[in-house]
Design a protein around this motif. Sequence first.
Motif, short mmCIF file in Angstrom:
data_model
loop_
_atom_site.label_atom_id
_atom_site.label_comp_id
_atom_site.label_asym_id
_atom_site.label_seq_id
_atom_site.Cartn_x
_atom_site.Cartn_y
_atom_site.Cartn_z
N PHE A 1 0.82 -1.21 0.00
CA PHE A 1 0.00 0.00 0.00
C PHE A 1 0.86 1.26 0.00
O PHE A 1 1.92 1.31 0.62
CB PHE A 1 -0.91 0.03 1.24
CG PHE A 1 -1.91 -1.08 1.29
CD1 PHE A 1 -2.88 -1.21 0.31
CD2 PHE A 1 -1.89 -1.99 2.34
CE1 PHE A 1 -3.81 -2.23 0.38
CE2 PHE A 1 -2.82 -3.02 2.40
CZ PHE A 1 -3.78 -3.14 1.42
N ASP A 2 0.38 2.27 -0.67
CA ASP A 2 1.03 3.58 -0.66
C ASP A 2 0.36 4.44 0.40
O ASP A 2 -0.82 4.77 0.29
CB ASP A 2 0.90 4.24 -2.04
CG ASP A 2 1.56 5.60 -2.09
OD1 ASP A 2 2.29 5.95 -1.14
OD2 ASP A 2 1.35 6.32 -3.09
N ALA A 3 1.11 4.80 1.43
CA ALA A 3 0.55 5.60 2.53
C ALA A 3 0.85 7.08 2.38
O ALA A 3 0.42 7.88 3.22
CB ALA A 3 1.08 5.10 3.86
N ALA A 4 1.55 7.46 1.34
CA ALA A 4 1.93 8.86 1.19
C ALA A 4 0.69 9.75 1.11
O ALA A 4 -0.24 9.48 0.34
CB ALA A 4 2.78 9.04 -0.07
N GLY A 5 0.68 10.81 1.91
CA GLY A 5 -0.42 11.77 1.86
C GLY A 5 -1.68 11.34 2.57
O GLY A 5 -2.68 12.06 2.53
N LEU A 6 -1.67 10.18 3.23
CA LEU A 6 -2.87 9.71 3.94
C LEU A 6 -2.88 10.19 5.39
O LEU A 6 -1.85 10.56 5.95
CB LEU A 6 -2.94 8.18 3.93
CG LEU A 6 -3.14 7.48 2.59
CD1 LEU A 6 -3.25 5.98 2.81
CD2 LEU A 6 -4.38 8.00 1.88
N ALA A 7 -4.06 10.14 5.99
CA ALA A 7 -4.21 10.37 7.43
C ALA A 7 -4.41 9.03 8.12
O ALA A 7 -4.99 8.11 7.55
CB ALA A 7 -5.38 11.29 7.72
N GLY A 8 -3.92 8.92 9.34
CA GLY A 8 -4.05 7.67 10.07
C GLY A 8 -4.23 7.89 11.55
O GLY A 8 -4.25 9.03 12.04
N THR A 9 -4.37 6.80 12.27
CA THR A 9 -4.55 6.82 13.72
C THR A 9 -3.73 5.72 14.36
O THR A 9 -3.31 4.77 13.70
CB THR A 9 -6.03 6.60 14.12
OG1 THR A 9 -6.40 5.24 13.79
CG2 THR A 9 -6.95 7.56 13.41
N ASP B 1 -9.74 4.71 4.39
CA ASP B 1 -8.64 4.84 3.43
C ASP B 1 -7.51 5.59 4.14
O ASP B 1 -7.24 6.75 3.88
CB ASP B 1 -9.11 5.60 2.19
CG ASP B 1 -8.04 5.66 1.11
OD1 ASP B 1 -7.10 4.85 1.19
OD2 ASP B 1 -8.14 6.52 0.23
N GLY B 2 -6.88 4.91 5.07
CA GLY B 2 -5.83 5.53 5.85
C GLY B 2 -4.85 4.49 6.33
O GLY B 2 -4.84 3.36 5.87
N PHE B 3 -4.01 4.85 7.28
CA PHE B 3 -3.04 3.91 7.81
C PHE B 3 -3.11 3.90 9.33
O PHE B 3 -3.75 4.76 9.95
CB PHE B 3 -1.62 4.24 7.32
CG PHE B 3 -1.01 5.49 7.90
CD1 PHE B 3 -0.06 5.42 8.91
CD2 PHE B 3 -1.35 6.75 7.41
CE1 PHE B 3 0.52 6.56 9.44
CE2 PHE B 3 -0.77 7.90 7.92
CZ PHE B 3 0.17 7.81 8.94
N PHE B 4 -2.46 2.89 9.92
CA PHE B 4 -2.49 2.71 11.37
C PHE B 4 -1.07 2.59 11.90
O PHE B 4 -0.21 1.96 11.28
CB PHE B 4 -3.29 1.45 11.74
CG PHE B 4 -4.75 1.57 11.46
CD1 PHE B 4 -5.61 2.15 12.38
CD2 PHE B 4 -5.27 1.13 10.25
CE1 PHE B 4 -6.97 2.28 12.10
CE2 PHE B 4 -6.62 1.26 9.96
CZ PHE B 4 -7.47 1.84 10.89
N GLU B 5 -0.85 3.20 13.06
CA GLU B 5 0.46 3.12 13.70
C GLU B 5 0.41 2.16 14.88
O GLU B 5 -0.57 2.13 15.63
CB GLU B 5 0.89 4.50 14.20
CG GLU B 5 2.26 4.48 14.90
CD GLU B 5 2.60 5.83 15.52
OE1 GLU B 5 3.23 6.63 14.82
OE2 GLU B 5 2.23 6.06 16.70
#
Length: 303
Positions: A18-26, A43-47
């Motif tokens: 997945f490309d996470a560039a420019g996404l918001a995540g939690t 449509d985001g990423f997780f830490e």
Amino acid sequence: MNVNVTDLHRREQRFPAFDAAGLAGTSFKPEHFREIDADEAIDGFFEIHAENYMGDGGMPHRLLESIRARHPVSLHGVCMSIGGEAPLSRDHLDRFRALVDRYEPAFVSEHLAWSTHDDVFYNDLLPLPYTKATLARVADHVDEMQEAISRPILLENPATYLLFEQSTISEQDFLREIVRRTGCGLLLDVNNVFVSATNHGTDAWTYLSSFPLHHVGEIHLAGHAEDADAQGRKLLIDSHDGPVADAVWTLYERVIARTGPVATLVEWDADIPAWPILKREAMAAAEILARQAPNRMLGHRHG
């Protein structure tokens, strides 16, 4: 040593790239798993904090594997003690490398801080003086970590509550030189900037105006708590236990106006709210990012 091409990206990957560039995540919290798993619109990423997943198996890994199959993951270390005087723990590096290999994170990051001394671990991220000696030591430790995991890391600016008389280098120049020597990138924590500037009576935007923004690969946002020092002066604590403050949102918008959309993570690690509240914080970041890249927002997929 500059780490550019990695074994991780040369070998066949276990998860989607997945490309996470420019996404918001939690931050990913296991108590939110059912709602996240049922939410097809994310449509985001997780830490995740690396140290929470250093066991070999069990429920934490089963949940994380399910999350990683659908979303990018950011691996955030909190115990490497990159700024410490002691050598990095070989065992900790090995466990960290195993997580990188296992989950193929979009971003790998650590703190410009120390947390161990003489075999004692302090449950905190402690500051260090910015001198030529600490610069050389941190650069060596970043090199060692990057060599161990076969990829560059992002180094995060700290929240600080005191300044060292020994410091001869500004924090911005210190980070800039670490990047030059090691090839790492930076994780800009905007809340940390605001907390530190408030505590030291300086201006947060002045700090950011001289920060090496072109090396930032990820941004962190978080809540902070307000307290007072022994003299009764306002003291901010990087507590991660509430929503992002309005002043931090304002700084973030100004940063994004300069950098364009940079992957942004909302941290919330104490007094964890219900998933809709945490998701709403991430969507607020996504809306700011969308002004620079209007086709991608957390919670809304676009063709």
